[in-house]
Design a protein around this motif. Structure first.
Motif, PDB file in Angstrom:
ATOM      1  N   GLU A  94       0.996  -8.594  10.634  1.00 54.29           N
ATOM      2  CA  GLU A  94       1.118  -9.463  11.618  1.00 54.29           C
ATOM      3  C   GLU A  94       2.546  -9.597  11.904  1.00 54.29           C
ATOM      4  O   GLU A  94       3.345  -9.683  11.105  1.00 54.29           O
ATOM      5  N   GLY A  95       2.862  -9.995  13.276  1.00 58.02           N
ATOM      6  CA  GLY A  95       4.335  -9.900  13.510  1.00 58.02           C
ATOM      7  C   GLY A  95       4.507  -9.191  14.689  1.00 58.02           C
ATOM      8  O   GLY A  95       5.869  -9.217  15.291  1.00 58.02           O
ATOM      9  N   SER A  96       3.956  -8.002  15.165  1.00 54.61           N
ATOM     10  CA  SER A  96       4.376  -7.334  16.307  1.00 54.61           C
ATOM     11  C   SER A  96       3.080  -7.286  17.379  1.00 54.61           C
ATOM     12  O   SER A  96       2.248  -6.339  16.829  1.00 54.61           O
ATOM     13  N   GLY A  97       3.101  -8.156  18.071  1.00 54.63           N
ATOM     14  CA  GLY A  97       2.069  -8.058  18.992  1.00 54.63           C
ATOM     15  C   GLY A  97       0.849  -8.339  18.362  1.00 54.63           C
ATOM     16  O   GLY A  97       0.779  -9.386  17.691  1.00 54.63           O
ATOM     17  N   GLY A  98      -0.379  -7.715  18.624  1.00 52.59           N
ATOM     18  CA  GLY A  98      -1.706  -7.920  18.106  1.00 52.59           C
ATOM     19  C   GLY A  98      -1.746  -7.580  16.527  1.00 52.59           C
ATOM     20  O   GLY A  98      -0.583  -6.688  16.057  1.00 52.59           O
ATOM     21  N   ASN A  99      -2.567  -8.039  15.636  1.00 54.24           N
ATOM     22  CA  ASN A  99      -2.687  -7.809  14.378  1.00 54.24           C
ATOM     23  C   ASN A  99      -3.023  -6.238  13.977  1.00 54.24           C
ATOM     24  O   ASN A  99      -3.967  -5.897  14.713  1.00 54.24           O
ATOM     25  N   ILE A 100      -2.325  -5.693  13.201  1.00 56.64           N
ATOM     26  CA  ILE A 100      -2.514  -4.070  12.952  1.00 56.64           C
ATOM     27  C   ILE A 100      -3.034  -3.940  11.618  1.00 56.64           C
ATOM     28  O   ILE A 100      -2.601  -4.462  10.552  1.00 56.64           O
ATOM     29  N   ALA A 101      -3.998  -3.088  11.682  1.00 57.46           N
ATOM     30  CA  ALA A 101      -4.746  -2.684  10.384  1.00 57.46           C
ATOM     31  C   ALA A 101      -4.175  -1.359  10.139  1.00 57.46           C
ATOM     32  O   ALA A 101      -3.894  -0.571  10.913  1.00 57.46           O
ATOM     33  N   VAL A 102      -4.161  -1.257   8.523  1.00 59.86           N
ATOM     34  CA  VAL A 102      -3.319   0.035   8.192  1.00 59.86           C
ATOM     35  C   VAL A 102      -4.467   0.542   7.076  1.00 59.86           C
ATOM     36  O   VAL A 102      -4.587  -0.105   5.923  1.00 59.86           O
ATOM     37  N   LEU A 103      -4.925   1.959   7.327  1.00 58.16           N
ATOM     38  CA  LEU A 103      -5.701   2.308   6.106  1.00 58.16           C
ATOM     39  C   LEU A 103      -4.662   3.600   5.599  1.00 58.16           C
ATOM     40  O   LEU A 103      -4.005   4.384   6.361  1.00 58.16           O
TER      41      LEU A 103
END
Length: 322
Positions: free
Chosen positions: A68-77
């Protein structure tokens, strides 16, 4: 009499990205009207905020995290096949995002999925591609990124993206991946927030990234300039609810980044109720301003209307689509 100031909110309550941090740091808390009228423009404010905002990491399960913190929420696998990202954030966040990614493991970024074309989800495409990511998206995402694209409600023309920022692999309806032991299903919603939205389901982990078809605890923006609609948002919510189980972790595009089916149901019910309220006012012959004055969102404002897309602005968005 001036408009009342918005209450302060935590970073996880932001809308369109962490723009609230920029307002607090540079201008004090602005009303939505003031924010949209700000001479430098909402897109510039969002990018300025992203340049300094810290990235917060939430570890979920099965080697999946959300940033969280750069534009939209980013998922990482993470895993031996390299990192897979769902959404790229804003390019100026590269230093903070690189640090957060490095803390999740030494594997390079190998794949990137864009949930849709908007800059706060795809602006980081170019540097992530240069770092080794193959970009995957719906065909309409590539279409919008390939040309000058105007968003009327932001009064902004986005320039065509450089070649390296364009998705290399596109699909029309569904796409499936098998990476790091995870089965990943991408599905096109049809026109919803835009006409390019896709969901990303991590099957074994039971984690759904809903992109901007779900804004957790805040009224959503609907981009009519590129095919969005209130009915499409409701249809996408229904599709998300059909996929989700009681223990599914749901990642929204904006708002509190770790959510669940109950919160998604509340979001969907809010959309339906306000759509019906505004639609009834329009059928009665009310103008848009008269509809706003009737406060058709009142029952939901305390829970959803406390940030950038305020009750009046959201009413105008819904009015356009009913």
């Amino acid at each position: 009499m001036g408009s009342p100031k918005l209450p302060s909110m935590s970073r996880r309550g932001f809308c369109l990205c962490c723009v609230g941090g920029a307002f607090a740091a540079t201008t004090g808390w602005l009303t939505p009207r003031q924010a949209y009228a700000e001479a430098r423009g909402i897109v510039s404010l969002i990018k300025d905020s992203a340049a300094t905002s810290p990235i917060t990491t939430y570890k979920l399960r099965n080697n999946i995290s959300v940033l969280e913190g750069s534009g939209g929420n980013i998922a990482v696998l993470t895993g031996p096949d390299g990192k897979l990202l769902v959404d790229a954030g804003i390019g100026v966040s590269r230093p903070q995002l690189s640090k957060a990614l490095a803390e999740l493991g030494s594997e390079p970024v190998a794949h990137l999925i864009n949930t849709h074309w908007h800059f706060d989800h795809a602006d980081g495409n170019e540097w992530l591609h240069a770092a080794g990511a193959k970009i995957i998206a719906h065909e309409n995402t590539r279409k919008h990124l390939s040309v000058v694209q105007r968003v009327e409600d932001w009064d902004y023309n986005f320039l065509a993206s450089p070649a390296g920022a364009l998705p290399a692999e596109v699909f029309a309806k569904e796409h499936h991946l098998k990476l790091n032991g995870a089965s990943i299903a991408l599905k096109y919603y049809g026109p919803a927030h835009t006409d390019s939205d896709v969901s990303v389901m991590f099957d074994e982990a039971n984690i759904l990234h809903a992109g901007d078809t779900f804004w957790n605890g805040i009224y959503p923006f609907i981009d009519y300039s590129t095919g969005g609609s209130i009915d499409g948002m409701i249809a996408a919510s229904d599709a998300n609810l059909a996929i989700a189980k009681s223990d599914t972790i749901i990642i929204p595009g904006h708002g509190k980044p770790v959510s669940n089916k109950a919160e998604l149901q509340g979001f969907r019910d809010m959309l339906v109720a306000i759509r019906d309220n505004v639609g009834n006012l329009k059928k009665q012959g009310k103008t848009r301003d008269e509809a706003v004055a009737a406060k058709p969102t009142a029952a939901f404002d305390a829970n959803f209307g406390q940030f950038l897309v305020d009750p009046g602005y959201f009413t105008r968005l819904v009015y356009e689509g009913v």
